[in-house]
Scaffold this motif. Structure first.
Motif, mmCIF file in Angstrom:
data_model
loop_
_atom_site.group_PDB
_atom_site.id
_atom_site.type_symbol
_atom_site.label_atom_id
_atom_site.label_comp_id
_atom_site.label_asym_id
_atom_site.label_seq_id
_atom_site.Cartn_x
_atom_site.Cartn_y
_atom_site.Cartn_z
ATOM 1 N N ILE A 144 -33.540 24.998 67.803
ATOM 2 C CA ILE A 144 -33.529 26.050 68.833
ATOM 3 C C ILE A 144 -32.905 25.499 70.114
ATOM 4 O O ILE A 144 -32.084 26.162 70.757
ATOM 5 N N LEU A 145 -33.271 24.278 70.474
ATOM 6 C CA LEU A 145 -32.704 23.642 71.672
ATOM 7 C C LEU A 145 -31.205 23.443 71.522
ATOM 8 O O LEU A 145 -30.434 23.725 72.456
ATOM 9 N N ALA A 146 -30.767 23.001 70.341
ATOM 10 C CA ALA A 146 -29.339 22.783 70.119
ATOM 11 C C ALA A 146 -28.559 24.100 70.141
ATOM 12 O O ALA A 146 -27.403 24.131 70.569
ATOM 13 N N SER A 147 -29.162 25.168 69.697
ATOM 14 C CA SER A 147 -28.449 26.451 69.679
ATOM 15 C C SER A 147 -28.365 27.073 71.061
ATOM 16 O O SER A 147 -27.465 27.891 71.321
ATOM 17 N N THR A 148 -29.261 26.714 71.973
ATOM 18 C CA THR A 148 -29.223 27.276 73.319
ATOM 19 C C THR A 148 -28.268 26.525 74.231
ATOM 20 O O THR A 148 -27.819 27.073 75.240
#
Length: 150
Positions: A144-148
């Motif tokens: 989720i962090l990488a996609s944001t």
């Protein structure tokens, strides 16, 4: 007089014959049965039916057993039930890790890696350790962090 279908050979015959001219099947029994069915269908018009299997008059119908006050004997011996419980306990013991937690199955490992937003919730089932949950939800948080991030 109308043409009807023979219930045995499915060919067209007269509605007034006593037996099929092609296969010799008696029509009197079938007509009485068909009339009884249509009368019953008129009474039960509110039910939905998708048809029924054809009945063979040569095979006797199943009958209910008479109700008796005697207790029926057990069909399964007690040893079979005990054996089944022991096998279930042994199978469950074999599926526990050394630390007492439930092992993560191979399919769950793959699916948590590929699609964690859906499959990480399976780690919330009883028996999974905090370490297993931490890895699963950590991987979800990392994705989720990488996609944001841009």
């Amino acid at each position: 007089m109308a043409l009807i279908e023979c219930y045995e050979c499915k060919r067209s015959i007269s509605s007034e014959v006593k037996a099929c001219i092609h296969c010799g099947a008696p029509m009197a029994d079938h007509q009485a049965h068909a009339q009884a069915q249509t009368a019953a269908a008129r009474v039960q018009a509110s039910t939905i039916s998708f048809g029924s299997l054809p009945r063979n008059s040569a095979v006797p119908e199943a009958a209910e057993l008479p109700q008796t006050s005697e207790a029926l004997p057990k069909i399964m011996p007690a040893a079979a039930g005990r054996r089944r419980r022991q096998q279930a306990a042994q199978a469950f013991e074999a599926q526990i890790n050394a630390d007492g937690s439930r092992p993560v199955e191979g399919w769950l490992k793959i699916m948590v890696f590929l699609l964690p937003i859906v499959f990480v919730w399976f780690l919330l089932r009883n028996g999974h350790s905090a370490k297993q949950r931490l890895f699963g939800f950590g991987w979800l948080a990392l994705l989720i962090l990488a996609s944001t991030l841009k």
